[in-house]
Design an enzyme around this catalytic site. Structure first.
Site, PDB file in Angstrom:
ATOM      1  N   GLU A 109      -3.641  -9.675   3.938  1.00  0.00           N
ATOM      2  CA  GLU A 109      -4.331  -9.411   5.207  1.00  0.00           C
ATOM      3  C   GLU A 109      -5.412 -10.443   5.554  1.00  0.00           C
ATOM      4  OE1 GLU A 109      -2.560  -5.360   4.322  1.00  0.00           O
ATOM      5  OE2 GLU A 109      -3.304  -7.085   3.200  1.00  0.00           O
ATOM      6  N   GLU A 157       0.835  -1.209   0.000  1.00  0.00           N
ATOM      7  CA  GLU A 157       0.000   0.000   0.000  1.00  0.00           C
ATOM      8  C   GLU A 157       0.866   1.255   0.000  1.00  0.00           C
ATOM      9  OE1 GLU A 157      -4.087  -1.110   2.155  1.00  0.00           O
ATOM     10  OE2 GLU A 157      -2.329  -1.441   3.432  1.00  0.00           O
TER      11      GLU A 157
END
Length: 255
Positions: free
Chosen positions: A126, A106
Site C-alpha cells: 500500500e 489481509e
C-alpha cells in the site's frame, strides 16, 4: 459472469473470487456479496468449514480494485466481509495460489489457516501508492509472526514467497499448485473428524484468549467464554467420552 462463486460440498462451503482478468481484485460490489456469503455460511448449521480461493492461476487476490474506488464504508463483516467478523466460530481456510497482496493478504490473514502453492506470494504494498493497509494487516501480521518480522514486511512493502511465509509462520503448508485442492481437502477431512461444537469452542477460546492480558488471565477467563460454556454443556462432549469408552466412532450432532 458472477464476481464471486459459492458452492457447497457436504459441510464445506467454497467461496471463490471470480475476476481472474483483474487478479481477483475486490470491488465495492464484492465486499457486499462476500459479506452475505459469510453471513449465510455462519447461519447454516449444515456448513462447518469455509474455503476461500481465487479463480485463475495468477492471483488469490491482488487487493482492492483501485479503478472502482476505495470503499469508505465496508459491510458489517468489514473488508471482504471477513476482516472484522470476530464472532465467526467456524473455521475458514485460505487456499492461496498466486499473488495475495494488500487486501488480498489481509483477507488471507483473517482466515484460520493458509494453504499456499509454491507460486504464491504475499505482501502489503500500500505505501507504494501512498496508501495504508486498513484491512487488519497492520494488526494481524505482528500478532501472527512477531513485531520485527512484521515491520520488515510492512515498512519495505516487500513481497515474500510462500516458503518465506511458511518460515515466518503465517503459512501452514506450501504445496505444488496441482496439489492445492487435495491438500485443502485433507485439512477439511481432519477438521470434520472433530465435534463441531468442540472445534468452534477451540477456535474462539484461542481468539478470545489472545485478547487477555496474560496466560494466567486467559486460563481463568476461558470458563466464561460463551463457546466454551456451550461446549461444556453439550451432547457432543458426552458423546465423545461414550464413543471413546466403547471404542466406536462418535456420532456428532453439533449440540
Amino acid at each position: 459472469m458472477a464476481v464471486i462463486e459459492i458452492s457447497a460440498d457436504g459441510p464445506i462451503t467454497s467461496i471463490r473470487l471470480n475476476r481472474p482478468d483483474a487478479m481477483n481484485a475486490i470491488t465495492n460490489e464484492m465486499h457486499n456479496l462476500l459479506d452475505k456469503a459469510f453471513d449465510d455460511f455462519a447461519a447454516d448449521t449444515t456448513q462447518r468449514i469455509a474455503v476461500i480461493s481465487g479463480a485463475g492461476d495468477r492471483a488469490f487476490c491482488a487487493g482492492s480494485d483501485l479503478k472502482d474506488g476505495i470503499g469508505k464504508h465496508y459491510p458489517r463483516g468489514g473488508y471482504a466481509g471477513l476482516i472484522e467478523r470476530f464472532d465467526l466460530s467456524k473455521p475458514v481456510i485460505a487456499a492461496v495460489d498466486g499473488f495475495a497482496l494488500g487486501g488480498g493478504f489481509e483477507l488471507a490473514l483473517a482466515c484460520d489457516l493458509i494453504i499456499a502453492t509454491n507460486r504464491a506470494s504475499f505482501g502489503l504494498p500500500e505505501p507504494l501508492v501512498g496508501a495504508v493497509a486498513l484491512g487488519g494487516g497492520l494488526h494481524r501480521l505482528p500478532r501472527q509472526i512477531g513485531l520485527k518480522q512484521a515491520m520488515g514486511l510492512i515498512l519495505t512493502s516487500r513481497r515474500v514467497s510462500a516458503d518465506e511465509g511458511y518460515r515466518m509462520g503465517f503459512v501452514n503448508e506450501v504445496v505444488p499448485h496441482d496439489r492445492l485442492e487435495e491438500t485443502v481437502s485433507g485439512y477439511c477431512k481432519d477438521i470434520l473428524k472433530g465435534a463441531p461444537i468442540a472445534i468452534e469452542a477451540s477456535k474462539m477460546t484461542v481468539q478470545r484468549g489472545l485478547s487477555e492480558d496474560s496466560l494466567k488471565e486467559a486460563m481463568k477467563a476461558q470458563e466464561s467464554y460463551p463457546e466454551f460454556t456451550t461446549w461444556r454443556k453439550s451432547e457432543d462432549a458426552i458423546e465423545g467420552i461414550k464413543a471413546f469408552a466403547k471404542k466406536r466412532k462418535p456420532q456428532w450432532t453439533g449440540r
